[in-house]
Design a protein around this motif. Structure first.
Motif, PDB file in Angstrom:
ATOM      1  N   LEU A  32       0.836  -1.208   0.000  1.00  0.00           N
ATOM      2  CA  LEU A  32       0.000   0.000   0.000  1.00  0.00           C
ATOM      3  C   LEU A  32       0.868   1.254   0.000  1.00  0.00           C
ATOM      4  O   LEU A  32       0.598   2.208  -0.744  1.00  0.00           O
ATOM      5  CB  LEU A  32      -0.936   0.004   1.210  1.00  0.00           C
ATOM      6  N   ARG A  33       1.937   1.247   0.826  1.00  0.00           N
ATOM      7  CA  ARG A  33       2.813   2.439   0.850  1.00  0.00           C
ATOM      8  C   ARG A  33       3.495   2.629  -0.506  1.00  0.00           C
ATOM      9  O   ARG A  33       3.662   3.750  -0.972  1.00  0.00           O
ATOM     10  CB  ARG A  33       3.840   2.342   1.981  1.00  0.00           C
ATOM     11  N   ASP A  34       3.866   1.511  -1.183  1.00  0.00           N
ATOM     12  CA  ASP A  34       4.456   1.626  -2.527  1.00  0.00           C
ATOM     13  C   ASP A  34       3.461   2.282  -3.481  1.00  0.00           C
ATOM     14  O   ASP A  34       3.823   3.131  -4.287  1.00  0.00           O
ATOM     15  CB  ASP A  34       4.814   0.236  -3.095  1.00  0.00           C
ATOM     16  N   ALA A  38       3.974   5.711  -5.450  1.00  0.00           N
ATOM     17  CA  ALA A  38       3.973   5.711  -6.917  1.00  0.00           C
ATOM     18  C   ALA A  38       2.830   6.566  -7.470  1.00  0.00           C
ATOM     19  O   ALA A  38       2.789   6.858  -8.659  1.00  0.00           O
ATOM     20  CB  ALA A  38       3.861   4.274  -7.430  1.00  0.00           C
ATOM     21  N   GLY A  39       1.890   6.942  -6.599  1.00  0.00           N
ATOM     22  CA  GLY A  39       0.773   7.799  -7.032  1.00  0.00           C
ATOM     23  C   GLY A  39      -0.191   7.109  -7.986  1.00  0.00           C
ATOM     24  O   GLY A  39      -0.817   7.752  -8.828  1.00  0.00           O
ATOM     25  N   THR A  40      -0.354   5.778  -7.863  1.00  0.00           N
ATOM     26  CA  THR A  40      -1.329   5.074  -8.706  1.00  0.00           C
ATOM     27  C   THR A  40      -2.741   5.498  -8.289  1.00  0.00           C
ATOM     28  O   THR A  40      -2.922   6.106  -7.216  1.00  0.00           O
ATOM     29  CB  THR A  40      -1.219   3.539  -8.524  1.00  0.00           C
ATOM     30  N   GLU A  41      -3.705   5.128  -9.114  1.00  0.00           N
ATOM     31  CA  GLU A  41      -5.099   5.463  -8.828  1.00  0.00           C
ATOM     32  C   GLU A  41      -5.486   4.952  -7.429  1.00  0.00           C
ATOM     33  O   GLU A  41      -6.014   5.681  -6.598  1.00  0.00           O
ATOM     34  CB  GLU A  41      -5.964   4.774  -9.900  1.00  0.00           C
ATOM     35  N   GLY A  43      -3.417   4.073  -5.070  1.00  0.00           N
ATOM     36  CA  GLY A  43      -2.572   4.734  -4.079  1.00  0.00           C
ATOM     37  C   GLY A  43      -3.185   6.054  -3.632  1.00  0.00           C
ATOM     38  O   GLY A  43      -3.189   6.386  -2.444  1.00  0.00           O
ATOM     39  N   LYS A  44      -3.732   6.813  -4.583  1.00  0.00           N
ATOM     40  CA  LYS A  44      -4.336   8.113  -4.243  1.00  0.00           C
ATOM     41  C   LYS A  44      -5.560   7.914  -3.365  1.00  0.00           C
ATOM     42  O   LYS A  44      -5.823   8.681  -2.443  1.00  0.00           O
ATOM     43  CB  LYS A  44      -4.748   8.851  -5.516  1.00  0.00           C
ATOM     44  N   VAL A  46      -6.137   5.389  -1.276  1.00  0.00           N
ATOM     45  CA  VAL A  46      -5.890   4.876   0.077  1.00  0.00           C
ATOM     46  C   VAL A  46      -4.973   5.770   0.912  1.00  0.00           C
ATOM     47  O   VAL A  46      -4.892   5.589   2.121  1.00  0.00           O
ATOM     48  CB  VAL A  46      -5.324   3.428   0.060  1.00  0.00           C
ATOM     49  N   ALA A  47      -4.302   6.742   0.274  1.00  0.00           N
ATOM     50  CA  ALA A  47      -3.294   7.540   0.993  1.00  0.00           C
ATOM     51  C   ALA A  47      -3.809   8.109   2.324  1.00  0.00           C
ATOM     52  O   ALA A  47      -3.170   7.929   3.365  1.00  0.00           O
ATOM     53  CB  ALA A  47      -2.750   8.637   0.097  1.00  0.00           C
ATOM     54  N   PRO A  48      -4.979   8.792   2.328  1.00  0.00           N
ATOM     55  CA  PRO A  48      -5.416   9.371   3.604  1.00  0.00           C
ATOM     56  C   PRO A  48      -5.677   8.312   4.669  1.00  0.00           C
ATOM     57  O   PRO A  48      -5.474   8.556   5.866  1.00  0.00           O
ATOM     58  CB  PRO A  48      -6.718  10.106   3.259  1.00  0.00           C
ATOM     59  N   LEU A  49      -6.112   7.122   4.249  1.00  0.00           N
ATOM     60  CA  LEU A  49      -6.392   6.055   5.214  1.00  0.00           C
ATOM     61  C   LEU A  49      -5.098   5.535   5.808  1.00  0.00           C
ATOM     62  O   LEU A  49      -4.950   5.422   7.027  1.00  0.00           O
ATOM     63  CB  LEU A  49      -7.139   4.899   4.515  1.00  0.00           C
ATOM     64  N   VAL A  50      -4.128   5.223   4.949  1.00  0.00           N
ATOM     65  CA  VAL A  50      -2.859   4.668   5.422  1.00  0.00           C
ATOM     66  C   VAL A  50      -2.165   5.677   6.336  1.00  0.00           C
ATOM     67  O   VAL A  50      -1.656   5.329   7.402  1.00  0.00           O
ATOM     68  CB  VAL A  50      -1.957   4.278   4.224  1.00  0.00           C
ATOM     69  N   GLU A  51      -2.181   6.946   5.936  1.00  0.00           N
ATOM     70  CA  GLU A  51      -1.471   7.949   6.728  1.00  0.00           C
ATOM     71  C   GLU A  51      -2.123   8.205   8.087  1.00  0.00           C
ATOM     72  O   GLU A  51      -1.444   8.499   9.068  1.00  0.00           O
ATOM     73  CB  GLU A  51      -1.335   9.253   5.930  1.00  0.00           C
ATOM     74  N   SER A  52      -3.453   8.060   8.138  1.00  0.00           N
ATOM     75  CA  SER A  52      -4.113   8.353   9.415  1.00  0.00           C
ATOM     76  C   SER A  52      -4.249   7.115  10.286  1.00  0.00           C
ATOM     77  O   SER A  52      -4.741   7.188  11.408  1.00  0.00           O
ATOM     78  CB  SER A  52      -5.502   8.938   9.170  1.00  0.00           C
ATOM     79  N   GLY A  53      -3.833   5.952   9.768  1.00  0.00           N
ATOM     80  CA  GLY A  53      -3.884   4.729  10.565  1.00  0.00           C
ATOM     81  C   GLY A  53      -5.228   4.031  10.503  1.00  0.00           C
ATOM     82  O   GLY A  53      -5.507   3.152  11.304  1.00  0.00           O
TER      83      GLY A  53
END
Ligand code: ADP
Length: 225
Positions: A32-34, A38-41, A43-44, A46-53
Protein backbone atom coordinates in the motif's frame (compact mmCIF):
# COMPACT_ATOMS: atom_id res chain seq x y z
CA UNK A 1 1.14 -15.80 8.00
CA UNK A 2 2.14 -13.66 10.94
CA UNK A 3 -0.27 -11.65 13.09
CA UNK A 4 0.60 -9.19 15.79
CA UNK A 5 -0.21 -5.72 16.91
CA UNK A 6 1.67 -2.72 15.52
CA UNK A 7 5.28 -2.76 16.67
CA UNK A 8 5.22 -6.44 17.58
CA UNK A 9 8.08 -7.11 15.18
CA UNK A 10 5.94 -8.82 12.55
CA UNK A 11 7.82 -7.27 9.63
CA UNK A 12 11.19 -8.33 11.06
CA UNK A 13 10.11 -11.90 11.73
CA UNK A 14 8.41 -12.20 8.32
CA UNK A 15 11.59 -11.01 6.59
CA UNK A 16 13.58 -13.65 8.50
CA UNK A 17 11.13 -16.41 7.64
CA UNK A 18 11.19 -15.42 3.98
CA UNK A 19 14.97 -15.48 3.96
CA UNK A 20 15.33 -18.74 5.86
CA UNK A 21 12.89 -20.64 3.65
CA UNK A 22 13.53 -18.82 0.36
CA UNK A 23 9.89 -17.78 0.09
CA UNK A 24 8.22 -14.49 -0.77
CA UNK A 25 7.43 -11.89 1.87
CA UNK A 26 4.11 -10.24 1.04
CA UNK A 27 3.42 -7.20 3.22
CA UNK A 28 0.16 -5.38 2.52
CA UNK A 29 1.48 -2.33 4.43
CA UNK A 30 4.50 -2.17 2.11
CA UNK A 31 2.39 -2.78 -1.02
CA UNK A 32 0.00 0.00 0.00
CA UNK A 33 2.81 2.44 0.85
CA UNK A 34 4.46 1.63 -2.53
CA UNK A 35 1.17 2.41 -4.28
CA UNK A 36 0.86 5.69 -2.37
CA UNK A 37 4.44 6.66 -3.25
CA UNK A 38 3.97 5.71 -6.92
CA UNK A 39 0.77 7.80 -7.03
CA UNK A 40 -1.33 5.07 -8.71
CA UNK A 41 -5.10 5.46 -8.83
CA UNK A 42 -5.48 3.07 -5.90
CA UNK A 43 -2.57 4.73 -4.08
CA UNK A 44 -4.34 8.11 -4.24
CA UNK A 45 -7.53 6.59 -2.88
CA UNK A 46 -5.89 4.88 0.08
CA UNK A 47 -3.29 7.54 0.99
CA UNK A 48 -5.42 9.37 3.60
CA UNK A 49 -6.39 6.06 5.21
CA UNK A 50 -2.86 4.67 5.42
CA UNK A 51 -1.47 7.95 6.73
CA UNK A 52 -4.11 8.35 9.42
CA UNK A 53 -3.88 4.73 10.56
CA UNK A 54 -7.37 3.72 9.36
CA UNK A 55 -7.93 0.38 7.68
CA UNK A 56 -8.14 0.24 3.91
CA UNK A 57 -11.43 -1.34 2.70
CA UNK A 58 -11.38 -5.13 2.72
CA UNK A 59 -12.12 -5.41 -1.00
CA UNK A 60 -9.13 -3.21 -1.89
CA UNK A 61 -6.58 -5.24 0.07
CA UNK A 62 -8.07 -8.56 -1.00
CA UNK A 63 -7.75 -7.45 -4.65
CA UNK A 64 -4.22 -6.30 -4.02
CA UNK A 65 -3.15 -9.63 -2.53
CA UNK A 66 -4.99 -11.65 -5.20
CA UNK A 67 -3.30 -9.59 -7.95
CA UNK A 68 0.02 -10.24 -6.32
CA UNK A 69 -0.75 -13.96 -6.16
CA UNK A 70 -1.68 -14.07 -9.82
CA UNK A 71 1.22 -11.93 -10.99
CA UNK A 72 3.91 -13.94 -9.29
CA UNK A 73 4.18 -17.63 -8.70
CA UNK A 74 4.16 -17.41 -4.93
CA UNK A 75 1.32 -19.84 -4.54
CA UNK A 76 3.60 -22.55 -5.91
CA UNK A 77 6.70 -21.65 -4.00
CA UNK A 78 5.29 -20.60 -0.68
CA UNK A 79 4.93 -17.21 0.92
CA UNK A 80 4.72 -15.44 4.21
CA UNK A 81 1.85 -12.98 4.61
CA UNK A 82 2.59 -9.91 6.73
CA UNK A 83 -0.33 -7.74 7.80
CA UNK A 84 -2.94 -9.71 5.91
CA UNK A 85 -5.59 -10.86 6.60
CA UNK A 86 -6.40 -8.23 9.17
CA UNK A 87 -10.15 -8.82 9.48
CA UNK A 88 -12.25 -11.98 9.49
CA UNK A 89 -13.95 -10.72 6.31
CA UNK A 90 -10.55 -10.48 4.55
CA UNK A 91 -9.62 -13.99 5.66
CA UNK A 92 -12.90 -15.43 4.46
CA UNK A 93 -12.94 -13.71 1.13
CA UNK A 94 -9.25 -14.34 0.40
CA UNK A 95 -9.32 -18.02 1.21
CA UNK A 96 -12.47 -18.58 -0.79
CA UNK A 97 -11.15 -16.53 -3.74
CA UNK A 98 -7.71 -18.06 -4.02
CA UNK A 99 -9.24 -21.50 -4.00
CA UNK A 100 -11.17 -20.65 -7.14
CA UNK A 101 -8.89 -18.27 -8.99
CA UNK A 102 -9.15 -20.19 -12.18
CA UNK A 103 -11.20 -22.96 -13.77
CA UNK A 104 -7.94 -24.61 -14.59
CA UNK A 105 -6.59 -25.53 -11.18
CA UNK A 106 -3.29 -26.61 -12.66
CA UNK A 107 -2.24 -23.01 -13.15
CA UNK A 108 -3.76 -21.79 -9.89
CA UNK A 109 -3.83 -24.55 -7.32
CA UNK A 110 -5.47 -23.87 -3.99
CA UNK A 111 -3.44 -21.73 -1.70
CA UNK A 112 -3.28 -23.57 1.58
CA UNK A 113 -2.33 -21.84 4.76
CA UNK A 114 0.05 -23.83 6.93
CA UNK A 115 0.13 -21.71 10.04
CA UNK A 116 -0.86 -18.41 11.62
CA UNK A 117 1.78 -17.12 14.03
CA UNK A 118 0.46 -14.64 16.59
CA UNK A 119 3.32 -12.54 18.00
CA UNK A 120 2.29 -11.49 21.49
CA UNK A 121 3.65 -8.20 22.82
CA UNK A 122 1.84 -6.07 25.46
CA UNK A 123 0.42 -2.70 24.40
CA UNK A 124 2.73 -0.69 26.72
CA UNK A 125 5.76 -2.32 25.14
CA UNK A 126 4.71 -1.64 21.52
CA UNK A 127 3.89 2.00 22.35
CA UNK A 128 7.44 2.39 23.66
CA UNK A 129 8.96 0.61 20.68
CA UNK A 130 7.07 2.71 18.12
CA UNK A 131 7.89 5.98 19.89
CA UNK A 132 11.54 5.15 19.14
CA UNK A 133 11.08 3.85 15.57
CA UNK A 134 12.37 5.95 12.67
CA UNK A 135 12.15 4.78 9.06
CA UNK A 136 14.07 5.81 5.97
CA UNK A 137 11.43 6.90 3.45
CA UNK A 138 13.69 5.82 0.58
CA UNK A 139 14.82 2.30 1.51
CA UNK A 140 12.55 1.42 4.43
CA UNK A 141 15.42 0.72 6.84
CA UNK A 142 14.26 0.96 10.44
CA UNK A 143 16.41 2.75 13.01
CA UNK A 144 15.61 2.61 16.74
CA UNK A 145 16.59 5.80 18.53
CA UNK A 146 17.55 5.81 22.22
CA UNK A 147 15.75 9.06 22.89
CA UNK A 148 12.12 9.19 21.72
CA UNK A 149 12.25 12.99 21.46
CA UNK A 150 14.77 12.82 18.58
CA UNK A 151 12.77 13.31 15.38
CA UNK A 152 15.31 12.45 12.71
CA UNK A 153 18.45 10.34 12.42
CA UNK A 154 20.59 9.61 9.36
CA UNK A 155 19.61 6.57 7.27
CA UNK A 156 22.38 3.97 7.80
CA UNK A 157 22.50 3.47 4.02
CA UNK A 158 23.07 7.18 3.44
CA UNK A 159 19.74 8.14 1.88
CA UNK A 160 19.12 11.12 4.13
CA UNK A 161 17.06 11.38 7.30
CA UNK A 162 15.09 8.46 8.76
CA UNK A 163 11.89 9.95 10.18
CA UNK A 164 8.84 8.97 12.21
CA UNK A 165 6.32 7.13 10.03
CA UNK A 166 3.25 9.34 9.70
CA UNK A 167 1.02 6.65 11.19
CA UNK A 168 3.38 6.26 14.18
CA UNK A 169 2.36 9.72 15.40
CA UNK A 170 0.59 9.24 18.76
CA UNK A 171 -2.96 9.95 17.50
CA UNK A 172 -2.70 7.64 14.51
CA UNK A 173 -0.99 5.01 16.62
CA UNK A 174 -3.77 4.96 19.22
CA UNK A 175 -6.25 4.51 16.39
CA UNK A 176 -4.27 1.62 14.88
CA UNK A 177 -3.98 -0.14 18.23
CA UNK A 178 -7.71 0.21 18.83
CA UNK A 179 -8.48 -1.12 15.35
CA UNK A 180 -6.16 -4.04 16.00
CA UNK A 181 -8.17 -5.09 19.05
CA UNK A 182 -11.53 -4.57 17.35
CA UNK A 183 -10.89 -5.83 13.84
CA UNK A 184 -7.91 -8.17 14.03
CA UNK A 185 -8.49 -9.62 17.51
CA UNK A 186 -11.39 -11.81 16.29
CA UNK A 187 -9.02 -13.46 13.80
CA UNK A 188 -7.25 -15.24 16.65
CA UNK A 189 -10.21 -17.49 17.55
CA UNK A 190 -10.93 -17.79 13.79
CA UNK A 191 -7.51 -19.36 13.20
CA UNK A 192 -7.68 -21.28 16.46
CA UNK A 193 -10.90 -22.99 15.40
CA UNK A 194 -9.10 -24.07 12.23
CA UNK A 195 -6.17 -25.43 14.27
CA UNK A 196 -3.76 -23.06 12.57
CA UNK A 197 -2.90 -20.68 15.40
CA UNK A 198 0.49 -20.69 17.13
CA UNK A 199 1.01 -18.08 19.85
CA UNK A 200 4.58 -16.88 20.24
CA UNK A 201 6.00 -14.56 22.90
CA UNK A 202 7.25 -11.55 20.95
CA UNK A 203 9.07 -9.85 23.83
CA UNK A 204 12.86 -9.93 23.69
CA UNK A 205 15.55 -9.58 21.07
CA UNK A 206 14.65 -10.50 17.47
CA UNK A 207 16.97 -13.55 17.43
CA UNK A 208 15.29 -15.06 20.48
CA UNK A 209 11.83 -14.36 19.06
CA UNK A 210 12.84 -15.97 15.76
CA UNK A 211 13.98 -19.11 17.62
CA UNK A 212 10.55 -19.30 19.23
CA UNK A 213 8.82 -18.80 15.88
CA UNK A 214 10.82 -21.67 14.39
CA UNK A 215 10.05 -23.80 17.43
CA UNK A 216 6.34 -23.09 17.02
CA UNK A 217 6.58 -24.08 13.37
CA UNK A 218 8.71 -27.11 14.29
CA UNK A 219 6.20 -29.90 13.96
CA UNK A 220 4.96 -28.37 10.76
CA UNK A 221 8.40 -27.98 9.23
CA UNK A 222 9.19 -31.62 9.98
CA UNK A 223 6.37 -32.50 7.65
CA UNK A 224 7.91 -30.57 4.74
CA UNK A 225 9.70 -32.64 2.11
P1 ADP B 1 0.97 -1.81 11.09
O1 ADP B 1 0.70 -3.27 11.21
O2 ADP B 1 2.09 -1.41 12.01
O3 ADP B 1 -0.25 -0.94 11.15
P2 ADP B 1 1.46 -2.04 8.25
O4 ADP B 1 2.67 -1.59 7.54
O5 ADP B 1 1.15 -3.52 8.27
O6 ADP B 1 1.64 -1.49 9.71
O7 ADP B 1 0.17 -1.28 7.69
C1 ADP B 1 0.13 0.11 7.55
C2 ADP B 1 -1.27 0.59 7.13
O8 ADP B 1 -1.65 -0.03 5.88
C3 ADP B 1 -2.39 0.21 8.08
O9 ADP B 1 -2.52 1.12 9.15
C4 ADP B 1 -3.60 0.25 7.14
O10 ADP B 1 -3.96 1.59 6.84
C5 ADP B 1 -3.04 -0.34 5.88
N1 ADP B 1 -3.19 -1.81 5.81
C6 ADP B 1 -2.18 -2.72 5.75
N2 ADP B 1 -2.65 -3.97 5.67
C7 ADP B 1 -4.00 -3.86 5.68
C8 ADP B 1 -5.08 -4.80 5.63
N3 ADP B 1 -4.86 -6.12 5.55
N4 ADP B 1 -6.34 -4.31 5.67
C9 ADP B 1 -6.60 -3.00 5.74
N5 ADP B 1 -5.63 -2.05 5.80
C10 ADP B 1 -4.36 -2.48 5.77
Amino acid sequence: MVLGRQGSGKGTQCARLAERFGIRHVSTGDLLRDAVRAGTEMGKRVAPLVESGALVPDATVVDLVCDEAQRSDWEHNGFVLDGFPRTVAQAESFFSLVGTLDEDRSSHPDVGLDAAIALEVPVEEVVQRLARRRVCPVCGTIVTVDDASVDQVPCPLGHGPAVRREDDEPRALRRRLRLYEEETGPLLPWFEERHLLHRVDGVGDPDGVFERVLEALGALLDLQP
